[in-house]
Design a protein around this motif. Structure first.
Motif, PDB file in Angstrom:
ATOM      1  N   ASP A 358       0.888  -1.357   0.010  1.00 27.47           N
ATOM      2  CA  ASP A 358       0.141  -0.190   0.136  1.00 27.47           C
ATOM      3  C   ASP A 358       0.794   1.325  -0.066  1.00 27.47           C
ATOM      4  O   ASP A 358       0.382   2.428  -0.628  1.00 27.47           O
ATOM      5  CB  ASP A 358      -1.094  -0.080   1.180  1.00 27.47           C
ATOM      6  N   LEU A 359       2.035   1.196   0.674  1.00 29.06           N
ATOM      7  CA  LEU A 359       2.833   2.438   0.817  1.00 29.06           C
ATOM      8  C   LEU A 359       3.631   2.536  -0.389  1.00 29.06           C
ATOM      9  O   LEU A 359       4.226   1.668  -0.745  1.00 29.06           O
ATOM     10  CB  LEU A 359       3.735   2.365   1.910  1.00 29.06           C
ATOM     11  N   GLN A 360       3.655   3.737  -0.823  1.00 32.16           N
ATOM     12  CA  GLN A 360       4.598   4.097  -2.001  1.00 32.16           C
ATOM     13  C   GLN A 360       6.112   4.164  -1.481  1.00 32.16           C
ATOM     14  O   GLN A 360       6.266   5.050  -0.394  1.00 32.16           O
ATOM     15  CB  GLN A 360       4.247   5.550  -2.448  1.00 32.16           C
ATOM     16  N   PRO A 361       6.928   3.424  -2.045  1.00 33.72           N
ATOM     17  CA  PRO A 361       8.624   3.734  -1.691  1.00 33.72           C
ATOM     18  C   PRO A 361       9.009   4.931  -1.699  1.00 33.72           C
ATOM     19  O   PRO A 361       8.276   5.830  -2.657  1.00 33.72           O
ATOM     20  CB  PRO A 361       9.043   2.510  -2.705  1.00 33.72           C
ATOM     21  N   LEU A 362      10.110   5.217  -1.595  1.00 33.19           N
ATOM     22  CA  LEU A 362      10.952   6.405  -1.353  1.00 33.19           C
ATOM     23  C   LEU A 362      11.668   6.398  -2.758  1.00 33.19           C
ATOM     24  O   LEU A 362      12.097   5.436  -3.230  1.00 33.19           O
ATOM     25  CB  LEU A 362      11.883   6.784  -0.416  1.00 33.19           C
ATOM     26  N   ALA A 363      11.429   7.688  -3.310  1.00 31.87           N
ATOM     27  CA  ALA A 363      12.601   7.675  -4.636  1.00 31.87           C
ATOM     28  C   ALA A 363      13.881   8.105  -4.137  1.00 31.87           C
ATOM     29  O   ALA A 363      14.023   8.679  -3.174  1.00 31.87           O
ATOM     30  CB  ALA A 363      11.864   8.849  -5.521  1.00 31.87           C
ATOM     31  N   PRO A 364      14.843   7.725  -4.970  1.00 38.12           N
ATOM     32  CA  PRO A 364      16.311   8.133  -4.616  1.00 38.12           C
ATOM     33  C   PRO A 364      16.524   9.591  -4.437  1.00 38.12           C
ATOM     34  O   PRO A 364      17.508   9.954  -3.557  1.00 38.12           O
ATOM     35  CB  PRO A 364      17.234   7.401  -5.650  1.00 38.12           C
ATOM     36  N   GLU A 365      15.732  10.511  -5.118  1.00 40.79           N
ATOM     37  CA  GLU A 365      16.087  11.683  -5.040  1.00 40.79           C
ATOM     38  C   GLU A 365      15.265  12.400  -3.661  1.00 40.79           C
ATOM     39  O   GLU A 365      15.284  13.719  -3.796  1.00 40.79           O
ATOM     40  CB  GLU A 365      15.807  12.435  -6.313  1.00 40.79           C
ATOM     41  N   ALA A 366      14.507  11.692  -3.421  1.00 37.62           N
ATOM     42  CA  ALA A 366      13.575  12.306  -2.261  1.00 37.62           C
ATOM     43  C   ALA A 366      14.556  12.773  -1.212  1.00 37.62           C
ATOM     44  O   ALA A 366      15.509  12.520  -0.522  1.00 37.62           O
ATOM     45  CB  ALA A 366      12.849  11.325  -1.376  1.00 37.62           C
ATOM     46  N   THR A 367      14.323  14.266  -0.646  1.00 31.32           N
ATOM     47  CA  THR A 367      15.022  15.024   0.253  1.00 31.32           C
ATOM     48  C   THR A 367      14.775  14.634   1.729  1.00 31.32           C
ATOM     49  O   THR A 367      14.028  13.695   1.969  1.00 31.32           O
ATOM     50  CB  THR A 367      14.562  16.389   0.273  1.00 31.32           C
ATOM     51  N   LEU A 368      15.730  15.031   2.413  1.00 33.72           N
ATOM     52  CA  LEU A 368      15.798  14.467   3.828  1.00 33.72           C
ATOM     53  C   LEU A 368      14.514  15.107   4.694  1.00 33.72           C
ATOM     54  O   LEU A 368      13.825  13.843   5.271  1.00 33.72           O
ATOM     55  CB  LEU A 368      16.710  14.945   4.596  1.00 33.72           C
ATOM     56  N   PRO A 369      13.802  16.028   4.582  1.00 34.72           N
ATOM     57  CA  PRO A 369      12.535  16.390   5.096  1.00 34.72           C
ATOM     58  C   PRO A 369      11.388  15.362   4.658  1.00 34.72           C
ATOM     59  O   PRO A 369      10.655  14.838   5.517  1.00 34.72           O
ATOM     60  CB  PRO A 369      11.936  17.981   4.568  1.00 34.72           C
TER      61      PRO A 369
END
Length: 435
Positions: A358-369
């Motif tokens: 259900d949860l969308q994974p993080l993209a590699p460019e996702a920022t720290l916040p």
């Protein structure tokens, strides 16, 4: 020495809990402070270096010690919490006297100091070092040498007044072998540069890698710079790829490239891949070695992988189900199975039927916040990082997020707490710890 006064070997005191008169814990013994005296007179034991729960190291005078028994030290409850600073006339017993090469006065034979004993002086609250446990021949606690061992009076040996020449690290390592990497890092941080280098050289690659990950940046660079390049590359391979990438990023370009060339190609490739991302993004934070399983793997297979003692608790909290290949970057990422779900289903169940997708994974460019918000919103301890093609690149763990949320010098601050804050909690020992 007074008859009947117990003799205590100092290696038994390392890590011993310190309590106040009410039974409340104060900290743990990390070393003992002695003052060498002229001639062959036994040294006077000035006090203990006690590590508080905050990791601050303070000085506890022996005059404030009311008892050492049953694996614990009891104090009067009066404690100065100013950070301990060693004076030129003082010697750290565990850090500087053990493993020293000295000579027997009678025969002139060279021996290795394995331990020393302390005893309370008669009719006084002072303590002194009275005997020395030595081994003939060469070799410390971890060496294969099995020369004769004997306990002699302090006056029966000579050589303690010399500099640290010939002092190995084996007995010191034996003293601290049960410490967690973060605690051993604290020990190394407080040693002299020479002693720190000796201890680092004596640690095996895996242990040194774990400790390096917990040290401030300056200590990391100093230790790595004193290792032979082949050994440095081996240690970098043993580190988590994200930590190795962070450390290499601080080195001059020529040194960085030389070490990467010496690393195994597959290990170097992971590190290079991580270094390609901005530091404060999901790609820069992630580790490339999460638990990856195919959908036809069973719950039993997953639990066997989770049991790996080398995994951090955060990485062991969940497994990532992907199409082949199983190494990152993987085939198509299908979903995550959390450890609690693995415990609830029969061992023969296929992980492909248990996916949390259900949860969308993080993209590699996702920022720290963005990463922090993800962890806070969904109460996660680890999160998958997936690229545009759907391949799993790695996983970000909560400890790496915390590392980058804290100030850049947080490890240094952890080892050296602010003096003014400490003085605000001071309970009145006085300013001269040696008196």
């Amino acid at each position: 020495m007074a008859a009947g006064t117990p003799r205590i070997f100092v290696s038994h005191l390392s890590g011993t809990a310190v309590f106040d008169p009410n039974g409340d814990p104060v900290g743990r013994v990390r070393d003992l402070v002695a003052m060498l005296r002229v001639g062959n007179r036994p040294p006077r034991l000035l006090g203990l270096v006690v590590e508080l729960s905050t990791r601050r190291r303070v000085f506890l005078p022996m005059t404030r010690v009311t008892g050492i028994e049953s694996g614990q030290v009891i104090t009067t409850g009066v404690l100065n919490v100013r950070r301990f600073e060693q004076r030129p006339t003082e010697r750290l017993v565990l850090g500087e006297l053990l493993d020293r090469r000295v000579r027997l006065v009678e025969s002139g034979e060279e021996v290795t100091v394995l331990d020393v004993s302390i005893q309370q002086l008669p009719a006084r609250r002072d303590w002194g070092i009275d005997r020395v446990f030595v081994r003939k021949g060469r070799g410390g606690a971890f060496r294969r040498s099995r020369g004769e061992t004997l306990t002699v009076e302090w006056s029966a040996v000579t050589g303690f007044s010399l500099d640290e020449q010939g002092q190995g690290a084996e007995s010191l390592l034996a003293t601290f072998e049960q410490l967690r990497p973060a605690d051993l890092a604290n020990v190394l941080h407080h040693l002299s540069p020479k002693r720190r280098s000796e201890v680092a050289a004596a640690l095996d690659d895996d242990r040194l890698a774990d400790v390096l990950e917990e040290l401030p940046e300056d200590d990391q660079i100093e230790i790595l710079g004193k290792l032979k390049e082949e050994r440095a590359a081996d240690v970098l391979e043993a580190m988590d790829p994200d930590d190795a990438a962070d450390l290499l990023a601080e080195l001059p370009e020529a040194d960085k490239e030389r070490l990467l060339q010496l690393m195994r190609p597959d290990e170097a490739a992971d590190v290079r891949r991580l270094m390609a991302y901005e530091e404060r993004t999901a790609g820069g934070l992630m580790t490339t070695e999460p638990i990856v399983l195919r959908p036809d793997a069973s719950v039993a297979d997953a639990l066997a992988r989770v049991r790996n003692a080398d995994l951090s608790p955060a990485l062991a909290a969940q497994v990532y189900v992907c199409r082949p290949p199983d190494e990152t970057p993987t085939g198509k990422y299908l979903g995550t199975v959390h450890f609690q779900r693995l415990l609830r289903d029969p061992p023969y169940t296929l992980v492909g039927s248990l996916l949390d997708d259900d949860l969308q994974p993080l993209a590699p460019e996702a920022t720290l916040p963005v990463v922090v918000g993800f962890f806070a919103t969904y109460d996660m301890v680890a999160a998958p990082v997936v690229d545009e093609s759907g391949s799993l690149l790695g996983a970000v763990t909560v400890d790496d997020v915390l590392d980058h949320m804290l100030p850049d010098d947080w490890r240094e601050t952890e080892f050296h707490l602010d003096e003014e804050a400490a003085e605000g909690t001071e309970t009145a020992e006085g300013t001269a710890h040696g008196s």
